[in-house]
Scaffold this motif. Structure first.
Motif, PDB file in Angstrom:
ATOM      1  N   CYS B  22     -62.554 -86.951 -43.120  1.00  7.08           N
ATOM      2  CA  CYS B  22     -61.363 -86.097 -43.254  1.00  7.08           C
ATOM      3  C   CYS B  22     -60.244 -86.589 -42.342  1.00  7.08           C
ATOM      4  N   LEU B  27     -58.204 -81.606 -38.793  1.00 12.55           N
ATOM      5  CA  LEU B  27     -59.442 -80.983 -38.291  1.00 12.55           C
ATOM      6  C   LEU B  27     -59.274 -80.436 -36.875  1.00 12.55           C
ATOM      7  N   THR B  77     -65.261 -77.743 -37.831  1.00 12.86           N
ATOM      8  CA  THR B  77     -64.799 -79.143 -37.812  1.00 12.86           C
ATOM      9  C   THR B  77     -65.288 -79.931 -36.594  1.00 12.86           C
ATOM     10  N   LEU B 108     -57.969 -81.096 -46.466  1.00 12.70           N
ATOM     11  CA  LEU B 108     -58.649 -81.841 -45.403  1.00 12.70           C
ATOM     12  C   LEU B 108     -58.789 -83.331 -45.737  1.00 12.70           C
TER      13      LEU B 108
END
Lengths: 125, 125
Positions: B22, B27, B77, B108
């Motif tokens: 991601c 995040l 995350t 994301l």
């Protein structure tokens, strides 16, 4: 929690289930459910960060949600149907989500349960 | 939400996944994740009851957790690994958990995802 090649970089285990024929009095008892979730956090060997509860109507269902340092634990209940769903999702080898799940199940006294397991780990590539 | 014999008494659908590669900036961005979860609640056609977020260390992971009238939505995350896990669990035929899950995934920007589905319905016996 670092792993070798092909190993687990993040260890995440998610035990969840649908519980039929539970004790309706417990499913509608907000204080009891909060106590059960707090105890489940301890059984999981997780660290509680916050806990919240929500009641849907005077005789309706409840949601109890705990955020732990290792992810989350939740119970959603439908006392009118004797039905509840439980999620115990924790990260780290030091935690035991299955023990916490079993603890909650024991407290809700279902006649039948469906149990599932979700692997929430990150694997090195 | 009452069903006939063999039907669903409670409709519960849980879409969850593990997201690799991601955008690490997203995040680690608490405000951005809160906005994403709030938007996801709207996309799911659910009703937000509360939202909380927790940061683990100054450059560490985040947890954003929303309790909705129809169950819950969460994101955990690990920015240092580009890894995140997402749960969208909603009850009722009026909700669309898959659309909300897809919305979060898009925000994301993962390179790879593992998607799972949990049936959290109660069936009449």
């Amino acid at each position: 929690m670092a792993g070798g090649v092909g190993g687990r970089v993040v260890v995440g285990r998610h035990v969840y289930g649908n519980l039929y024929g539970c004790d309706a009095r417990v499913l509608g008892d907000e204080a009891a459910l909060i106590t059960i979730v707090k105890e489940a956090v301890r059984v999981a060997n997780a660290m509680l960060l916050s806990i919240g509860s929500y009641r849907f109507g005077p005789n309706g269902g409840l949601t109890v949600f705990a955020v732990v340092a290792e992810s989350h634990i939740s119970i959603h209940t439908w006392p009118e149907h004797g039905f509840a769903t439980v999620d115990v999702y924790t990260c780290g080898d030091h935690t035991d989500p299955k023990a916490a799940f079993d603890f909650i199940v024991e407290k809700l006294s279902p006649k039948k349960i469906e149990v599932f397991y979700g692997d929430r780990s990150m694997y090195s590539e």
